[in-house]
Write a protein that holds these residues in place. Structure first.
Motif, PDB file in Angstrom:
ATOM      1  N   LEU A   1       0.994  -1.134   0.102  1.00 43.99           N
ATOM      2  CA  LEU A   1       0.085  -0.033  -0.338  1.00 43.99           C
ATOM      3  C   LEU A   1       0.987   1.264  -0.206  1.00 43.99           C
ATOM      4  N   ASP A   2       2.178   1.066   0.985  1.00 49.42           N
ATOM      5  CA  ASP A   2       3.135   2.694   0.770  1.00 49.42           C
ATOM      6  C   ASP A   2       3.318   3.383  -0.595  1.00 49.42           C
ATOM      7  N   ILE A   3       3.767   1.668  -1.175  1.00 50.22           N
ATOM      8  CA  ILE A   3       4.246   2.038  -2.544  1.00 50.22           C
ATOM      9  C   ILE A   3       3.218   2.044  -3.479  1.00 50.22           C
ATOM     10  N   LEU A   4       2.154   1.825  -2.549  1.00 44.98           N
ATOM     11  CA  LEU A   4       1.639   2.176  -3.793  1.00 44.98           C
ATOM     12  C   LEU A   4       1.105   3.773  -3.752  1.00 44.98           C
ATOM     13  N   ASN A   5       0.901   4.415  -2.988  1.00 42.42           N
ATOM     14  CA  ASN A   5       0.421   5.713  -2.535  1.00 42.42           C
ATOM     15  C   ASN A   5       1.677   6.510  -3.122  1.00 42.42           C
ATOM     16  N   VAL A   6       2.341   5.889  -3.036  1.00 37.70           N
ATOM     17  CA  VAL A   6       3.907   7.067  -3.450  1.00 37.70           C
ATOM     18  C   VAL A   6       3.615   6.760  -5.004  1.00 37.70           C
ATOM     19  N   ALA A   7       3.289   5.665  -5.452  1.00 33.87           N
ATOM     20  CA  ALA A   7       3.758   5.113  -6.765  1.00 33.87           C
ATOM     21  C   ALA A   7       2.335   6.038  -8.281  1.00 33.87           C
ATOM     22  N   LEU A   8       1.420   6.515  -6.790  1.00 26.39           N
ATOM     23  CA  LEU A   8       0.175   7.226  -8.014  1.00 26.39           C
ATOM     24  C   LEU A   8       0.086   8.314  -7.077  1.00 26.39           C
ATOM     25  N   LEU A   9       0.752   9.081  -5.756  1.00 24.83           N
ATOM     26  CA  LEU A   9       0.791  10.649  -5.520  1.00 24.83           C
ATOM     27  C   LEU A   9       1.822  10.618  -5.561  1.00 24.83           C
ATOM     28  N   GLY A  10       2.778  10.282  -5.189  1.00 24.43           N
ATOM     29  CA  GLY A  10       3.574  11.130  -5.232  1.00 24.43           C
ATOM     30  C   GLY A  10       4.345  12.157  -5.379  1.00 24.43           C
ATOM     31  N   THR A  11       4.621  13.009  -5.521  1.00 24.57           N
ATOM     32  CA  THR A  11       5.929  14.730  -5.675  1.00 24.57           C
ATOM     33  C   THR A  11       6.617  15.035  -5.995  1.00 24.57           C
ATOM     34  N   PRO A  12       7.701  14.830  -6.122  1.00 24.86           N
ATOM     35  CA  PRO A  12       9.158  15.572  -6.117  1.00 24.86           C
ATOM     36  C   PRO A  12       9.183  16.879  -5.506  1.00 24.86           C
TER      37      PRO A  12
END
Length: 273
Positions: free
Chosen positions: A148-159
């Motif tokens: 789940l944490d990888i999914l959140n970063v992949a879909l919503l993460g911004t630099p």
């Protein structure tokens, strides 16, 4: 930018003021040059924004001011007026940009080998779309086994800055140092109290710690993963002693990819096959 209704904010003024309150501005966008967190956006391209975050449409109809954004394309200019600390500031222009993702969609150059770093049998790499597709399939976003944490970063993460990366523990090599380690596909957050924002930061930190630790002197590193801060503790000296054996047993020629070693030659790992 993030926003919410400014109805409460405007109620403290004698004359009602509409607009949306800007809670956060992502620093990697041109917007950050002219709009600040705490501003109240009251006009967009000359269209007044109401207290409920809407703008006039046809006749007496109203739509969310996001409608004005949806009419534009990447590269278009926008002109806004804001209230900032009680002062009206107009004619603020910025360029609209596509969303920047923390997770790269492609390896650059195309078909390049992924960057990696190995310490104490732990294999770290950069989280990317090719990595997700390899590990969880082409529809990784629908795979229930995608963490789940990888999914959140992949879909919503911004630099937050140029060059920021999400670093992941991809797998663990078999060795006497990793017999109790049963984890992989874990997002690395910290080493000790140091936040890791790129694979190069991790490489520089660990290799620097190794180089500054005399042989025979005990020093431990704490690798903290994911939202739960799951921790793996490694011994610098044991990792240094076992490095050549771990690499040889797994038929790996180098403990780090060439790009990492060339970027910090003073920290080049001491062992090479």
């Amino acid at each position: 930018s993030s926003s919410s209704s400014s109805r409460d904010w405007s109620s403290s003024y004698s004359k009602p003021i509409g607009g949306v309150y800007i809670r956060k501005v992502e620093g990697m966008y041109d917007t950050a040059r002219v709009i600040k967190a705490g501003d109240v956006l009251i006009e967009f391209d000359g269209n007044p924004i109401g207290p409920d975050g809407t703008v006039a449409f046809r006749g007496r109809e109203r739509l969310s001011f996001a409608y004005l954004l949806l009419r534009k394309f990447v590269g278009d200019k926008a002109m806004v007026t804001v209230m900032r600390k009680g002062r009206k500031i107009g004619n603020l222009e910025f360029s609209l940009e596509s969303r920047k993702s923390l997770i790269p969609r492609y390896l650059v150059p195309e078909n390049a080998r992924p960057s990696y770093y190995i310490h104490s049998g732990l294999v770290f790499t950069v989280l990317s779309h090719p990595y997700l597709a390899t590990c969880f399939g082409s529809h990784w976003e629908d795979n229930p086994y995608t963490p789940l944490d990888i999914l959140n970063v992949a879909l919503l993460g911004t630099p937050e800055f140029d060059g920021e990366q999400a670093v992941v523990l991809s797998h663990v090599l078999t060795s006497e140092l990793t017999t109790n380690f049963e984890c992989h596909h874990q997002l690395l957050k910290y080493v000790g109290n140091t936040r890791i924002r790129s694979l190069k930061e991790l490489y520089d930190f660990v290799e620097g710690a190794t180089a500054s630790t005399p042989i025979g002197e005990e020093r431990f590193l704490e690798f903290k993963f994911g939202q739960s801060n799951r921790t793996i503790v490694t011994s610098v000296n044991k990792a240094r002693e076992a490095e050549s054996r771990i690499l040889e047993d797994n038929m790996i020629t180098s403990p780090a990819s060439q790009d990492l070693m060339m970027s910090s030659p003073q920290l080049k790992p001491q062992f090479h096959l």
